[in-house]
Design an enzyme around this catalytic site. Structure first.
Site, PDB file in Angstrom:
ATOM      1  N   GLU A 186       0.784  -1.229   0.000  1.00 45.48           N
ATOM      2  CA  GLU A 186       0.000   0.000   0.000  1.00 45.48           C
ATOM      3  C   GLU A 186       0.819   1.284   0.000  1.00 45.48           C
ATOM      4  O   GLU A 186       0.356   2.314  -0.471  1.00 45.48           O
ATOM      5  CB  GLU A 186      -0.939   0.008   1.222  1.00 45.48           C
ATOM      6  CG  GLU A 186      -2.079  -0.987   1.151  1.00 45.48           C
ATOM      7  CD  GLU A 186      -3.066  -0.660   0.046  1.00 45.48           C
ATOM      8  OE1 GLU A 186      -3.392   0.537  -0.146  1.00 45.48           O
ATOM      9  OE2 GLU A 186      -3.502  -1.596  -0.654  1.00 45.48           O
ATOM     10  N   SER A 468     -52.059 -26.489  33.236  1.00 45.90           N
ATOM     11  CA  SER A 468     -51.802 -27.331  34.412  1.00 45.90           C
ATOM     12  C   SER A 468     -50.392 -27.199  34.955  1.00 45.90           C
ATOM     13  O   SER A 468     -50.088 -27.765  36.022  1.00 45.90           O
ATOM     14  CB  SER A 468     -52.078 -28.799  34.051  1.00 45.90           C
ATOM     15  OG  SER A 468     -53.441 -28.970  33.718  1.00 45.90           O
TER      16      SER A 468
END
Length: 774
Positions: A186, A468
């Site tokens: 770069e 229940s």
């Protein structure tokens, strides 16, 4: 005439100095304004770079895997966990992050980790297996290890509003060749220029003039960092000038090492869903599922190559393009002397080495339901902004091995139920919560039938009628009154009607529309008779049932309506789990815990979530309730569970079914795990499932995969066992037909003796008496 001409010439001569003064003043003002602007720009550059550079996401960790002799984990399970931690399988483990496998042993080189209570060193260890357990644990010299911990798995994060994600690394952490390779590709003049490369600028100007627009920037690494760190992406002359000035100022104040390290942590390298992947540290985990220190040369080259365009060179979507770019990077690195030609050649022959795209998260962010619970708990103590920006380390009790088992069973069982009961595909949904008993640690959670679904979390937010499943609270309220109720008390399971305050009449009926007359209390619960439970609840008073539910851990207000005794109350699975944990923990209330501790990014402790416990129920009453809940699984509505679970395993639980079978529940526990399961439709539509045919089947699937211990069922002080004739409630004797050996709180046992003569009969008590030797 001469005098007049001289006068005019003199006046004209005075005008020229006036113009120059105006130009000098303009120039002076421009210099001052420029200097001030430069000072402001310099302050911006310095302050942001020297201060806190980023808003760091907080990371959520699961439990650390502890290895020790006798631990219940198979060789395959350890391999799976190592894979999700990013360990690499190799012929022989020689470096941290590697492991090898033989027929009965796994050799691994741990990475080490900074835990809350100290640092676990990186070390080579050998784990031997006998069946599905660790039979031996030793170090590289063969010396026995008592305990070894692997680093915890990152299971999620809490991100800044702009959705940037990064994992900060220092230059010292980087693998060889990464920093030098980045510079070689770069910005080859990085260490010699002062922020600007005039050769690069000249080259870019020629290209821009040819195209008639700003197509190239000639940027140095410093300029790229300025662009990403301070500025927008617009390509204008003004922005380029500003970028150049700021690059020079950055180089004036900070070293090349500081600039390069910041660049390595800032650069954009991809996308993980809606989160932007910034920096090489996170990119390493995103693409290769390993920490940056473990990257190999060909993987380093791929990431360096992606700096030029993370989307354009995406290795999952454009593998050929990414491969060409990687090999070009390797060639450039060799030309610049970072590596030699043979290294470049060998690396270019390797595949890209990325994990499969569907696993590209690197083992992270796959557990949204549990992460949702963690976030809600965190928000009780932390501001959202702190969670999103301070880089907190959040350690939880999440167990990825248990979660893995849970998810597979949820998906397969729901699909089987749809097919078996001809339910429209995709309509049946489910949720489940698994809690470690005693500690109250939530270790796994499913909020949807689909693993990893990040939408509506049914485990936390599906508030459905519990049916229940409420009945243990009703019977517990009765058993707390031993002078009135015992397990042998006869409850009339006959039709019942209750007048409402508005003139309505409540008339509950049993599921099978059949009445059973007077039945022992333990059987009424075991068989889940609605009429018996409703009658018992009305005798107790609904306010008493409300109080019991609150003491068990339900925190929301409850209306004292008769229908509450049969579960006409909406709760989420995690709320049901809170109730049942108090039951499983022998009457001790412990708030369910998902989080263990929170630390700063620098490992400073912020908060510990300690174990809390409060005894809210008498152990004697709980012992009786546990007996009745074992009856549910041995003889009652949950007995199908023992078709697939060992007979020797002592379990307790309760089924739950609501009106029109819209909801199917089962909550049950062993000695170490409580699991709560809900099944139903999101539109609250009818299903053909009861608690026993639906949720119980999934619960059994889940429990069959866990390393269960039998529930603790020790006879407490103040409880005595007596032989009883169930349908008369009279004292009996061992060997009498139908006699049961029931626990009674001292002073509550029957006084009258039956007329039976002991003989030898096979009775329903065998499962119980045989288990405990009584």
């Amino acid at each position: 005439m001469v005098s007049k001409r001289r006068t005019k010439k003199k006046r004209g001569g005075r005008k020229t100095p006036s113009r120059w003064r105006w130009l000098w003043r303009l120039l002076a003002v421009s210099v001052v304004v420029g200097a001030l602007a430069l000072l402001v720009l310099d302050a911006v550059v310095y302050q942001k770079f020297s201060g806190k550079k980023w808003s760091l996401p907080s990371y959520v960790y699961g439990r650390a895997l502890e290895l020790y002799q006798g631990q219940a984990i198979s060789r395959e399970q350890l391999q799976w966990e190592l894979g999700n931690l990013g360990y690499r399988r190799v012929p022989a483990a020689k470096e941290p992050g590697q492991f090898s496998v033989s027929s009965s042993r796994v050799e691994l080189f741990s990475r080490g980790f900074e835990f809350w209570d100290g640092t676990e060193p990186a070390r080579l260890m050998r784990v031997s297996f006998g069946g599905d357990r660790v039979s031996a644990l030793s170090d590289s010299h063969g010396s026995e290890l008592t305990l070894a911990r692997l680093e915890p798995m990152v299971i999620g994060g809490i991100y800044p509003a702009h959705k940037e994600d990064r994992e900060l690394v220092q230059l010292a952490q980087l693998p060889p060749y990464l920093a030098d390779g980045l510079v070689a590709v770069e910005d080859q003049g990085f260490y010699s220029h002062h922020g600007l490369s005039f050769r690069g600028v000249a080259r870019a100007m020629v290209a821009n003039l040819k195209e008639g627009r700003f197509s190239q920037g000639g940027s140095t690494l410093t300029q790229q960092l300025v662009k990403n760190f301070y500025l927008n992406q617009r390509r204008t002359l003004t922005r380029k000038v500003q970028e150049a000035l700021m690059a020079v100022l950055l180089e004036v104040h900070f070293s090349k090492q500081e600039i390069l390290e910041t660049y390595i942590n800032e650069v954009y390298l991809g996308q993980a869903g809606d989160r932007a992947v910034h920096g090489f540290g996170l990119a390493s985990r995103h693409y290769f599922q390993r920490p940056i220190e473990d990257l190999e040369l060909h993987q380093i080259a791929l990431l360096v190559g992606m700096v030029k365009g993370a989307s354009y060179y995406n290795p999952w979507r454009q593998p050929e393009r990414a491969l060409q770019r990687r090999n070009l990077v390797l060639k450039l690195m060799a030309e610049q002397g970072v590596i030699d030609a043979p290294q470049a050649q060998r690396a270019s022959q390797k595949p890209l080495g990325v994990v499969p795209a569907q696993n590209g998260k690197g083992g992270r962010w796959q557990y949204p339901a549990f992460l949702d619970l963690v976030k809600r708990r965190l928000r009780e103590h932390y501001d959202e902004s702190d969670l999103q920006t301070e880089g907190l380390r959040i350690f939880t009790h999440f167990d990825p091995q248990v979660q893995r088992k849970l998810e597979s069973r949820v998906a397969s069982r729901i699909e089987n139920l749809e097919k078996g009961y001809r339910i429209e595909a995709g309509k049946l949904q489910g949720a489940a919560v698994i809690v470690r008993i005693g500690s109250g640690e939530v270790v796994a959670m499913a909020g949807d039938r689909q693993a990893g679904y990040a939408g509506f979390n049914r485990a936390l937010d599906a508030r459905r009628q519990i049916g229940s499943t409420v009945k243990p609270a009703v019977y517990l309220a009765a058993l707390e009154q031993p002078s009135r109720y015992t397990l042998a008390s006869l409850i009339d399971d006959a039709p019942i009607s209750v007048d409402g305050a508005k003139g309505d009449v409540w008339e509950p009926r049993n599921f099978g529309r059949e009445s059973h007359g007077p039945v022992p209390l333990y059987q009424a619960l075991g068989q889940s008779y609605n009429q018996a439970a409703a009658r018992l609840g009305m005798e107790l008073g609904v306010d008493t049932v409300v109080d019991t539910l609150h003491r068990l851990g339900y925190e929301e207000p409850l209306s004292a309506l008769p229908s509450l005794t049969l579960g006409a109350v909406a709760m989420s699975p995690v709320e049901v789990a809170q109730l049942y944990h108090s039951i499983a923990a022998n009457g001790f209330y412990t708030p369910l815990r998902a989080i263990d501790s929170v630390f700063t990014a620098t490992n400073t402790p912020l908060k510990h979530y300690p174990f809390e416990s409060e005894q809210r129920f008498d152990p004697k009453a709980m012992h009786l309730l546990h007996y009745a809940m074992q009856v549910v699984l041995r003889e009652g509505t949950g007995k199908s569970a023992y078709r697939r679970l060992p007979e020797s395993l002592v379990l307790a639980g309760k089924t739950g079914t609501t009106n029109d079978q819209r909801d199917s529940w089962f909550a049950g526990f062993s000695g170490n795990y409580l699991s709560v399961v809900w099944l139903g439709r999101d539109d609250n539509g009818k299903t053909p499932l009861t608690g026993g045919t639906g949720a119980l089947q999934l619960w059994t699937d889940i429990m069959a995969t866990l390393d269960n211990r039998s529930m603790v069922f020790n006879q407490p002080e103040g409880v005595s066992y007596h032989w009883v004739e169930p349908y008369t409630g009279l004292l009996s004797s061992e060997g009498c037909e139908g006699a049961r050996y029931l626990p009674f709180i001292d002073g509550s046992a029957p006084q009258q003796q039956s007329n039976c003569r002991p003989a030898t009969f096979d009775g329903v008590i065998d499962w119980f008496k045989g288990k405990f030797g009584w």
